[in-house]
Design an enzyme around this catalytic site. Structure first.
Site, mmCIF file in Angstrom:
data_model
loop_
_atom_site.group_PDB
_atom_site.id
_atom_site.type_symbol
_atom_site.label_atom_id
_atom_site.label_comp_id
_atom_site.label_asym_id
_atom_site.label_seq_id
_atom_site.Cartn_x
_atom_site.Cartn_y
_atom_site.Cartn_z
ATOM 1 N N GLN A 71 0.817 -1.219 0.000
ATOM 2 C CA GLN A 71 0.000 0.000 0.000
ATOM 3 C C GLN A 71 0.850 1.268 0.000
ATOM 4 O OE1 GLN A 71 -3.866 0.133 2.225
ATOM 5 N NE2 GLN A 71 -2.858 -1.423 3.481
ATOM 6 N N ILE B 70 15.631 -8.426 1.703
ATOM 7 C CA ILE B 70 16.240 -7.512 2.674
ATOM 8 C C ILE B 70 16.853 -8.242 3.862
ATOM 9 C CG2 ILE B 70 14.735 -5.593 2.026
ATOM 10 C CD1 ILE B 70 13.155 -6.078 4.614
ATOM 11 N N ALA C 141 7.535 -5.178 5.136
ATOM 12 C CA ALA C 141 7.296 -5.690 6.488
ATOM 13 C C ALA C 141 6.518 -6.998 6.416
ATOM 14 C CB ALA C 141 6.526 -4.685 7.338
ATOM 15 N N TYR C 142 6.660 -7.795 7.449
ATOM 16 C CA TYR C 142 5.785 -8.951 7.645
ATOM 17 C C TYR C 142 4.618 -8.412 8.455
ATOM 18 C CZ TYR C 142 4.166 -13.610 8.999
ATOM 19 O OH TYR C 142 3.413 -14.743 9.185
ATOM 20 N N ASP D 105 1.622 1.028 15.414
ATOM 21 C CA ASP D 105 1.003 1.236 16.725
ATOM 22 C C ASP D 105 1.026 -0.030 17.585
ATOM 23 O OD1 ASP D 105 -0.894 0.385 14.603
ATOM 24 O OD2 ASP D 105 -2.294 0.189 16.274
ATOM 25 N N TYR E 84 3.943 -10.030 16.172
ATOM 26 C CA TYR E 84 4.068 -8.961 15.187
ATOM 27 C C TYR E 84 4.554 -7.670 15.845
ATOM 28 C CZ TYR E 84 2.660 -5.080 12.189
ATOM 29 O OH TYR E 84 2.644 -3.910 11.467
ATOM 30 N N LYS F 220 8.221 -5.776 15.360
ATOM 31 C CA LYS F 220 8.294 -4.401 14.859
ATOM 32 C C LYS F 220 9.026 -3.493 15.853
ATOM 33 C CE LYS F 220 6.860 -2.835 11.608
ATOM 34 N NZ LYS F 220 7.564 -2.624 10.301
ATOM 35 N N TRP G 174 -3.636 1.667 11.300
ATOM 36 C CA TRP G 174 -4.908 1.521 10.569
ATOM 37 C C TRP G 174 -4.777 2.038 9.131
ATOM 38 C CZ3 TRP G 174 -9.993 2.200 13.764
ATOM 39 C CH2 TRP G 174 -9.874 1.513 14.995
#
Length: 286
Positions: A11, A36, A59-60, A101, A124, A128, A149
């Site tokens: 996205q 990566i 990212a995962y 977040d 997750y 992160k 979100w």
């Protein structure tokens, strides 16, 4: 400016490419074209392209799946960003890394600041957070942007899921006791582009999210209200349910509102106007 972009098929990656300033040169990479997690591959790519800026949008992000795929999540969310941060430092390139977040437990009652205590609820969020720490440990000039979100006209997201499920269903149960700020990926991209062109920006963590707090239930209602104005044929009744009624393998933060005052000190940067963005992308998707 020469930009190396990872996660180009996601996205944020797609929205970033759409907004690239005229004259900038970009090399778009995804999991197929650049691993990566492979340090040698990352350094070779950076040495070949010689970027002025590296943006890590890879990212995962499979929150529930991460609970059973912790090793893969750790590679992509910790090792990968560290490799990129190292390569950026070695080549004197600016580095921007995207976080989440989910580093917080959601027990707050006021918007989270960058300095607030972190406490991830699942794999997750933990990977992160560890990714943030590893990036800043090797490259203290790196910019880490936490967001939440995320939605857009691209990829998989809540808006597209609601619109898809709303066709042919008479009702949808949506969680009412999780709150956050929807964030348009295009606005994140614009914030990144503004930030990296500022000479006085210091490395560290920055929060960036939408300008209005809602629950998932309220977000769903806003989606269908906007969609109907654009000729959407679905008309499901949106029913509020609790988190307990919608169990998932990974726990979600109940409160994900981020305080964006730090990044807004740079005058052109504003929080994501997600309602305007929602109107724009609904018109595209319907």
């Amino acid at each position: 400016m020469r930009v190396l972009l990872t996660g180009a098929d996601g996205q944020l990656g797609r929205c970033f490419q759409d907004r690239l300033p005229v004259g900038w040169v970009i090399r778009e990479t995804d999991a197929k074209t650049l691993d990566i997690t492979d340090c040698l591959a990352v350094f070779a790519e950076v040495d070949s392209f010689k970027p002025d800026l590296i943006v890590n949008a890879a990212a995962y992000t499979a929150v529930d799946k991460a609970e059973s795929e912790s090793e893969i999540a750790a590679l992509v969310n910790i090792v990968g960003p560290r490799n990129l941060a190292n390569a950026a430092l070695n080549s004197n390139a600016k580095f921007v890394h995207i976080s989440t977040d989910y580093v917080f437990d959601g027990n707050a009652v006021i918007p989270y600041k960058e300095t607030d205590v972190t406490n991830p609820l699942g794999v997750y969020g933990q990977t992160k957070l560890d990714g943030e720490l590893s990036v800043l440990a090797v490259n203290n000039s790196a910019i880490v942007i936490r967001t939440a979100w995320v939605f857009s006209e691209y990829g998989n997201n809540f808006v597209k899921t609601m619109l898809r499920l709303g066709i042919g269903r008479t009702s949808l149960g949506v969680v009412t006791d999780q709150r956050g700020c929807p964030t348009y990926a295009g606005d994140i991209a614009k914030a990144i582009l503004l930030l990296v062109q500022k000479e006085d920006v210091k490395g560290g963590i920055y929060h960036y999210c939408g300008d209005k707090e809602v629950s998932w239930f309220e977000f769903a209602e806003a989606i269908f209200k906007q969609a109907k104005m654009d000729g959407y044929s679905g008309s499901p009744e949106v029913k509020g349910i609790t988190t307990v009624e919608y169990p998932t393998p990974a726990a979600r933060p109940k409160y994900s509102v981020l305080n964006c005052q730090k990044i807004k000190k740079y005058s052109e940067i504003k929080e994501s106007d997600w309602q305007t963005a929602l109107a724009t992308i609904c018109n595209k998707l319907i």
